[in-house]
Design a protein around this motif. Structure first.
Motif, PDB file in Angstrom:
ATOM      1  N   ILE A 261       0.843  -1.202   0.000  1.00  0.00           N
ATOM      2  CA  ILE A 261       0.000   0.000   0.000  1.00  0.00           C
ATOM      3  C   ILE A 261       0.881   1.257   0.000  1.00  0.00           C
ATOM      4  CG2 ILE A 261      -2.042  -1.088   1.030  1.00  0.00           C
ATOM      5  CD1 ILE A 261      -1.124   0.014   3.765  1.00  0.00           C
ATOM      6  N   PRO A 262       0.401   2.350  -0.573  1.00  0.00           N
ATOM      7  CA  PRO A 262       1.229   3.566  -0.701  1.00  0.00           C
ATOM      8  C   PRO A 262       1.819   4.079   0.612  1.00  0.00           C
ATOM      9  CG  PRO A 262      -0.765   3.768  -2.019  1.00  0.00           C
ATOM     10  CD  PRO A 262      -0.898   2.503  -1.219  1.00  0.00           C
ATOM     11  N   GLY A 263       1.062   4.050   1.688  1.00  0.00           N
ATOM     12  CA  GLY A 263       1.570   4.555   2.967  1.00  0.00           C
ATOM     13  C   GLY A 263       2.720   3.725   3.507  1.00  0.00           C
ATOM     14  N   PHE A 264       2.672   2.424   3.264  1.00  0.00           N
ATOM     15  CA  PHE A 264       3.739   1.521   3.702  1.00  0.00           C
ATOM     16  C   PHE A 264       5.003   1.822   2.893  1.00  0.00           C
ATOM     17  CE2 PHE A 264       5.691  -2.554   4.723  1.00  0.00           C
ATOM     18  CZ  PHE A 264       5.147  -2.878   5.955  1.00  0.00           C
ATOM     19  N   THR A 265       4.835   1.976   1.581  1.00  0.00           N
ATOM     20  CA  THR A 265       5.963   2.292   0.699  1.00  0.00           C
ATOM     21  C   THR A 265       6.617   3.608   1.127  1.00  0.00           C
ATOM     22  OG1 THR A 265       4.995   1.100  -1.154  1.00  0.00           O
ATOM     23  CG2 THR A 265       6.579   2.831  -1.705  1.00  0.00           C
ATOM     24  N   GLU A 266       5.801   4.614   1.418  1.00  0.00           N
ATOM     25  CA  GLU A 266       6.330   5.916   1.829  1.00  0.00           C
ATOM     26  C   GLU A 266       7.086   5.800   3.160  1.00  0.00           C
ATOM     27  OE1 GLU A 266       4.869  10.531   2.491  1.00  0.00           O
ATOM     28  OE2 GLU A 266       3.362   9.012   2.014  1.00  0.00           O
ATOM     29  N   ALA A 267       6.510   5.088   4.116  1.00  0.00           N
ATOM     30  CA  ALA A 267       7.127   4.923   5.445  1.00  0.00           C
ATOM     31  C   ALA A 267       8.501   4.257   5.334  1.00  0.00           C
ATOM     32  CB  ALA A 267       6.215   4.114   6.357  1.00  0.00           C
ATOM     33  N   LEU A 268       8.607   3.233   4.492  1.00  0.00           N
ATOM     34  CA  LEU A 268       9.878   2.511   4.348  1.00  0.00           C
ATOM     35  C   LEU A 268      10.991   3.414   3.832  1.00  0.00           C
ATOM     36  CD1 LEU A 268       8.624  -0.862   2.829  1.00  0.00           C
ATOM     37  CD2 LEU A 268       9.501  -0.486   5.150  1.00  0.00           C
ATOM     38  N   GLN A 269      10.640   4.467   3.101  1.00  0.00           N
ATOM     39  CA  GLN A 269      11.645   5.354   2.522  1.00  0.00           C
ATOM     40  C   GLN A 269      12.045   6.500   3.457  1.00  0.00           C
ATOM     41  OE1 GLN A 269      11.137   5.757  -1.981  1.00  0.00           O
ATOM     42  NE2 GLN A 269       9.119   5.069  -1.318  1.00  0.00           N
ATOM     43  N   LEU A 270      11.422   6.571   4.634  1.00  0.00           N
ATOM     44  CA  LEU A 270      11.735   7.636   5.587  1.00  0.00           C
ATOM     45  C   LEU A 270      12.881   7.283   6.533  1.00  0.00           C
ATOM     46  CD1 LEU A 270       8.127   8.787   6.566  1.00  0.00           C
ATOM     47  CD2 LEU A 270       9.779  10.026   5.145  1.00  0.00           C
ATOM     48  N   ILE A 271      13.223   5.994   6.612  1.00  0.00           N
ATOM     49  CA  ILE A 271      14.287   5.555   7.520  1.00  0.00           C
ATOM     50  C   ILE A 271      15.315   4.733   6.764  1.00  0.00           C
ATOM     51  CG2 ILE A 271      12.919   5.632   9.654  1.00  0.00           C
ATOM     52  CD1 ILE A 271      12.418   2.590   9.308  1.00  0.00           C
ATOM     53  N   GLY A 272      16.492   4.599   7.361  1.00  0.00           N
ATOM     54  CA  GLY A 272      17.555   3.819   6.755  1.00  0.00           C
ATOM     55  C   GLY A 272      17.622   2.414   7.351  1.00  0.00           C
ATOM     56  N   LYS A 273      18.610   1.665   6.902  1.00  0.00           N
ATOM     57  CA  LYS A 273      18.856   0.318   7.420  1.00  0.00           C
ATOM     58  C   LYS A 273      19.070   0.399   8.936  1.00  0.00           C
ATOM     59  CE  LYS A 273      22.108  -3.474   6.754  1.00  0.00           C
ATOM     60  NZ  LYS A 273      23.206  -3.959   5.929  1.00  0.00           N
ATOM     61  N   GLY A 274      18.360  -0.457   9.681  1.00  0.00           N
ATOM     62  CA  GLY A 274      18.439  -0.441  11.136  1.00  0.00           C
ATOM     63  C   GLY A 274      17.453   0.531  11.768  1.00  0.00           C
ATOM     64  N   GLY A 275      16.733   1.275  10.944  1.00  0.00           N
ATOM     65  CA  GLY A 275      15.798   2.277  11.448  1.00  0.00           C
ATOM     66  C   GLY A 275      14.491   1.687  11.934  1.00  0.00           C
ATOM     67  N   LYS A 276      13.836   2.438  12.836  1.00  0.00           N
ATOM     68  CA  LYS A 276      12.521   2.068  13.362  1.00  0.00           C
ATOM     69  C   LYS A 276      11.608   3.271  13.258  1.00  0.00           C
ATOM     70  CE  LYS A 276      13.759  -1.317  16.902  1.00  0.00           C
ATOM     71  NZ  LYS A 276      13.554  -1.686  18.315  1.00  0.00           N
ATOM     72  N   ILE A 277      10.360   3.011  12.834  1.00  0.00           N
ATOM     73  CA  ILE A 277       9.388   4.081  12.668  1.00  0.00           C
ATOM     74  C   ILE A 277       8.007   3.580  13.068  1.00  0.00           C
ATOM     75  CG2 ILE A 277       8.948   3.521  10.232  1.00  0.00           C
ATOM     76  CD1 ILE A 277       8.790   6.545   9.668  1.00  0.00           C
ATOM     77  N   LYS A 278       7.214   4.484  13.648  1.00  0.00           N
ATOM     78  CA  LYS A 278       5.797   4.223  13.922  1.00  0.00           C
ATOM     79  C   LYS A 278       5.035   5.101  12.949  1.00  0.00           C
ATOM     80  CE  LYS A 278       5.954   3.319  18.907  1.00  0.00           C
ATOM     81  NZ  LYS A 278       5.409   1.974  18.881  1.00  0.00           N
ATOM     82  N   VAL A 279       4.054   4.525  12.257  1.00  0.00           N
ATOM     83  CA  VAL A 279       3.281   5.300  11.291  1.00  0.00           C
ATOM     84  C   VAL A 279       1.789   5.078  11.469  1.00  0.00           C
ATOM     85  CG1 VAL A 279       5.080   5.404   9.516  1.00  0.00           C
ATOM     86  CG2 VAL A 279       3.473   3.535   9.479  1.00  0.00           C
ATOM     87  N   ILE A 280       1.039   6.119  11.168  1.00  0.00           N
ATOM     88  CA  ILE A 280      -0.414   5.994  11.060  1.00  0.00           C
ATOM     89  C   ILE A 280      -0.713   6.314   9.601  1.00  0.00           C
ATOM     90  CG2 ILE A 280      -2.678   6.835  11.778  1.00  0.00           C
ATOM     91  CD1 ILE A 280      -1.305   7.622  14.463  1.00  0.00           C
ATOM     92  N   ILE A 281      -1.261   5.317   8.924  1.00  0.00           N
ATOM     93  CA  ILE A 281      -1.531   5.421   7.497  1.00  0.00           C
ATOM     94  C   ILE A 281      -3.004   5.743   7.300  1.00  0.00           C
ATOM     95  CG2 ILE A 281      -1.517   4.153   5.303  1.00  0.00           C
ATOM     96  CD1 ILE A 281       0.768   2.410   6.463  1.00  0.00           C
ATOM     97  N   PRO A 282      -3.325   6.936   6.753  1.00  0.00           N
ATOM     98  CA  PRO A 282      -4.731   7.243   6.500  1.00  0.00           C
ATOM     99  C   PRO A 282      -5.295   6.294   5.446  1.00  0.00           C
ATOM    100  CG  PRO A 282      -3.310   8.975   5.606  1.00  0.00           C
ATOM    101  CD  PRO A 282      -2.425   7.986   6.306  1.00  0.00           C
ATOM    102  N   SER A 283      -6.609   6.134   5.430  1.00  0.00           N
ATOM    103  CA  SER A 283      -7.212   5.137   4.531  1.00  0.00           C
ATOM    104  C   SER A 283      -6.880   5.373   3.066  1.00  0.00           C
ATOM    105  CB  SER A 283      -8.719   5.053   4.730  1.00  0.00           C
ATOM    106  OG  SER A 283      -9.353   6.220   4.265  1.00  0.00           O
TER     107      SER A 283
END
Length: 151
Positions: A80-102
């Motif tokens: 899904i687009p929000g997942f793809t976008e979230a993955l590009q916000l951090i580097g290898k070893g990174g951790k992120i919390k995201v809320i993906i709108p519908s």
């Protein structure tokens, strides 16, 4: 801790930025993840709809026999687009919390089979364990001359 919001409407908190190496479209990431609905259930908890964490799945009665647990390979741009976008916000070893709108998630159809109702935002905890570089996306502007490889 306040969330930041991207231009598309993705809300996020970077817990660990990771390395300078970031995933791009065409790459494959090896990730640990937990996805939750954003509406509390009758028990007052945010229900998990998918996770790569076997212990957590068992603790929350979401264990699925036969499902592979542990780090999972996912193509960047293949979800899904929000997942793809979230993955590009951090580097290898990174951790992120995201809320993906519908509109960046499952939209008007939702994914009722896993408890995601239509027009529902979803939340993910993501950790990039590794980035497997893919072939670069074809250039949309002027072609770039190939450089011969010296042997």
């Amino acid at each position: 801790m306040a969330t930041k919001t991207t231009a598309s409407g993705l809300h996020y908190i970077i817990e660990n930025a990771g390395s300078a190496e970031k995933a791009a479209l065409g790459d494959t990431v090896l990730i640990e993840y937990t996805g939750r609905v954003t509406k509390k259930g009758k028990d007052g908890k945010y229900k998990i709809f998918d996770t790569s964490d076997e212990k957590l799945a068992k603790a929350e009665n979401e264990f699925k026999p036969g499902k592979p647990y542990g780090p999972q390979k996912m193509p960047v741009g293949g979800t899904i687009p929000g997942f793809t976008e979230a993955l590009q916000l951090i580097g290898k070893g990174g951790k992120i919390k995201v809320i993906i709108p519908s509109n960046l998630g499952y939209g008007e159809q939702g994914a009722p089979q896993v408890g995601i109702m239509p027009f529902s935002p979803i939340a993910f905890d993501l950790e990039i364990k590794d980035i497997i570089k893919g072939k670069p996306a074809p250039a949309t502007s002027a072609p770039v001359a190939a450089t011969p490889v010296k042997k």
